[in-house]
Design a protein around this motif. Structure first.
Motif, short mmCIF file in Angstrom:
data_model
loop_
_atom_site.label_atom_id
_atom_site.label_comp_id
_atom_site.label_asym_id
_atom_site.label_seq_id
_atom_site.Cartn_x
_atom_site.Cartn_y
_atom_site.Cartn_z
N PHE A 212 0.85 -1.20 0.00
CA PHE A 212 0.00 0.00 0.00
C PHE A 212 0.88 1.25 0.00
N ARG A 213 0.33 2.35 -0.45
CA ARG A 213 1.01 3.64 -0.40
C ARG A 213 0.27 4.55 0.58
N VAL A 214 1.02 5.42 1.22
CA VAL A 214 0.44 6.32 2.21
C VAL A 214 0.52 7.76 1.70
N PHE A 215 -0.60 8.45 1.74
CA PHE A 215 -0.66 9.85 1.33
C PHE A 215 -1.25 10.67 2.47
N LYS A 216 -0.70 11.87 2.66
CA LYS A 216 -1.21 12.77 3.68
C LYS A 216 -1.79 14.01 3.01
N LEU A 217 -2.91 14.49 3.51
CA LEU A 217 -3.56 15.68 2.95
C LEU A 217 -2.69 16.91 3.21
N ALA A 218 -2.48 17.71 2.19
CA ALA A 218 -1.67 18.92 2.32
C ALA A 218 -2.15 19.96 1.32
N SER A 219 -1.71 21.18 1.52
CA SER A 219 -2.03 22.25 0.57
C SER A 219 -1.20 22.05 -0.69
N ASN B 94 1.46 22.31 -3.70
CA ASN B 94 2.89 22.58 -3.76
C ASN B 94 3.20 23.84 -4.55
N ILE B 95 2.21 24.33 -5.29
CA ILE B 95 2.39 25.53 -6.13
C ILE B 95 2.01 26.76 -5.33
N ARG B 96 2.91 27.71 -5.21
CA ARG B 96 2.65 28.91 -4.44
C ARG B 96 1.65 29.81 -5.15
N ALA B 97 0.72 30.34 -4.39
CA ALA B 97 -0.24 31.30 -4.95
C ALA B 97 0.44 32.65 -5.16
N TRP B 98 0.04 33.35 -6.21
CA TRP B 98 0.60 34.68 -6.50
C TRP B 98 -0.10 35.69 -5.63
N ASP C 218 6.28 14.83 -3.26
CA ASP C 218 5.09 15.67 -3.04
C ASP C 218 4.59 16.25 -4.36
N ILE C 219 5.53 16.79 -5.13
CA ILE C 219 5.17 17.45 -6.39
C ILE C 219 4.65 16.44 -7.40
N LEU C 220 5.29 15.28 -7.48
CA LEU C 220 4.84 14.24 -8.41
C LEU C 220 3.42 13.79 -8.07
N THR C 221 3.12 13.66 -6.79
CA THR C 221 1.77 13.24 -6.38
C THR C 221 0.74 14.25 -6.83
N GLU C 222 1.04 15.54 -6.67
CA GLU C 222 0.10 16.57 -7.11
C GLU C 222 -0.09 16.55 -8.63
N LEU C 223 1.00 16.30 -9.34
CA LEU C 223 0.91 16.19 -10.80
C LEU C 223 -0.02 15.05 -11.20
N LEU D 147 -2.97 7.09 -8.68
CA LEU D 147 -1.88 7.29 -7.73
C LEU D 147 -1.00 6.05 -7.56
N CYS D 148 -1.46 4.93 -8.07
CA CYS D 148 -0.68 3.69 -7.95
C CYS D 148 -0.01 3.29 -9.26
N VAL D 149 0.06 4.20 -10.23
CA VAL D 149 0.76 3.87 -11.47
C VAL D 149 2.24 3.70 -11.17
N PRO D 150 2.92 2.87 -11.94
CA PRO D 150 4.35 2.66 -11.68
C PRO D 150 5.17 3.92 -11.96
N ILE D 151 6.17 4.16 -11.12
CA ILE D 151 7.06 5.30 -11.28
C ILE D 151 8.49 4.78 -11.40
N GLU D 152 9.14 5.11 -12.50
CA GLU D 152 10.54 4.74 -12.71
C GLU D 152 11.41 5.98 -12.61
N GLN D 153 12.67 5.77 -12.31
CA GLN D 153 13.58 6.90 -12.14
C GLN D 153 14.94 6.57 -12.74
N LYS D 154 15.55 7.54 -13.40
CA LYS D 154 16.89 7.32 -13.92
C LYS D 154 17.63 8.65 -13.99
#
Length: 259
Positions: free
Chosen positions: A119-126, A128-132, A158-163, A171-178
Motif C-alpha cells: 500500500f502507499r500512504v498519502f497525507k492531505l496537504a495544501s 505545492n504551487i505557491r499562490a501569486w 510531493d510534487i509528483l503526487t500533485e501532478l 496514484l498507484c501507477v508505476p514510477i521509474e527513475q533514472k
C-alpha cells in the motif's frame, strides 16, 4: 497484533470480508473505500478475499492521526504498542502497522498467493504551487519573492503526487527513475508523464537532457501523448528553456510544461 487487544471494539474481519464478497461478486477489481479505517480491518479483509478468489480489489482507507493517551482506559494498550514500536502514538500509525502485519501473515500462510498486499500512504496537504500574492506597494520585491513557484520544503515525491492528481492519473501507477545528464528524471505511467524537477539546467545540459528524455520516451513507447514537466526555476535562463522545448518538439514531444 497477536494477543494484545489493541482496540476495544475492532470491526470483525470475517464480517467485512463477507460483505466485500457479496458486494463485489461480479467486480473482482472493485475499489473499496473506508472513511473510518481504525485498525485497518477493511484492508485486511480485502487482502483475504483477493486470496480466496484471486481477485484484484484495491482499497482506500482514510484515518486521521488521532492521538492516543497513555492514561485512557481504551487507549493505554495501543499507546504502549506505539511506544514499543518506536512510532508516534496515534491511530493512523497503528492502521499502517496492522496492514503490514496482515499482508505479511497472508503471504506466509499462503505462499502460492501472488496478489498485491502492499500500500502507499498519502497525507492531505495544501498545494505545492505557491499562490501569486503580490504586495501592491512593493511589486518589485513581490516579483523577486515569487521567482520560485514551489512551496519551500516540499519534496519531489510531493510534487509528483500533485501532478498525478491534476492530470487524473492513478496514484498507484508505476514510477521509474533514472539519471540523465546528471539530473533525476521520473517516468510515471510508462511514459505518460515524464518529470525532471532538478535545478541547474543550462543550455548545454538541456541538449543532453532533452535528447536523453526523448530516447527514454521512445523506448517506453507509451500509448498516449507524453507530457514532460520541469521546474521553471530549474532552467538557468530562457535560452536553456527554449533549447529544451526545441529538442523535445523535434522528437515529437509537443506537450512541455514548467511549474
Amino acid at each position: 497484533f497477536g494477543d494484545a487487544r489493541v482496540f476495544p471494539f475492532p470491526k470483525p474481519t470475517d464480517l467485512i470480508k463477507k460483505l466485500i464478497e457479496v458486494a463485489t461478486t461480479d467486480a473482482k477489481d472493485a475499489l473499496i473505500l473506508d472513511f473510518f479505517a481504525g485498525s485497518g480491518t477493511t484492508g485486511q479483509a480485502v487482502f483475504s478475499q483477493n486470496m480466496v478468489d484471486q481477485g484484484n480489489r484495491r482499497y482506500i482507507l482514510v484515518q486521521l492521526p488521532e492521538p492516543l493517551e497513555d492514561e485512557g482506559r481504551d487507549q493505554k494498550v495501543p499507546a504502549a504498542l506505539c511506544k514499543k514500536l518506536g512510532k508516534p502514538a496515534n491511530i493512523a500509525k497503528l492502521t499502517k502497522e496492522r496492514l503490514r502485519r496482515a499482508g505479511a501473515k497472508i503471504k506466509s500462510e499462503n505462499p502460492m498467493f501472488s496478489g498485491d498486499t502492499g500500500f502507499r500512504v498519502f497525507k492531505l496537504a495544501s498545494s505545492n504551487i505557491r499562490a501569486w500574492e503580490p504586495v501592491a506597494a512593493d511589486l518589485e520585491n513581490s516579483l523577486l519573492a515569487n521567482a520560485e513557484h514551489l512551496v519551500p520544503g516540499r519534496t519531489e515525491a510531493d510534487i509528483l503526487t500533485e501532478l498525478l492528481l491534476k492530470l487524473g492519473l492513478d496514484l498507484c501507477v508505476p514510477i521509474e527513475q533514472k539519471q540523465i545528464a546528471g539530473k533525476t528524471v521520473h517516468s510515471i505511467g510508462a511514459g505518460a508523464l515524464i518529470a525532471c524537477l532538478s535545478d541547474g539546467i543550462t543550455r548545454d545540459v538541456a541538449e543532453e537532457l532533452g535528447t536523453g528524455i526523448a530516447a527514454w520516451r521512445k523506448a517506453l513507447n507509451p500509448a498516449v501523448d507524453t507530457r514532460v514537466v520541469f521546474k521553471d526555476s530549474g532552467f538557468a535562463d530562457n535560452d536553456a528553456k527554449l533549447n529544451m522545448a526545441a529538442i523535445l518538439t523535434q522528437a515529437g514531444i509537443t506537450d512541455m510544461r514548467s511549474l
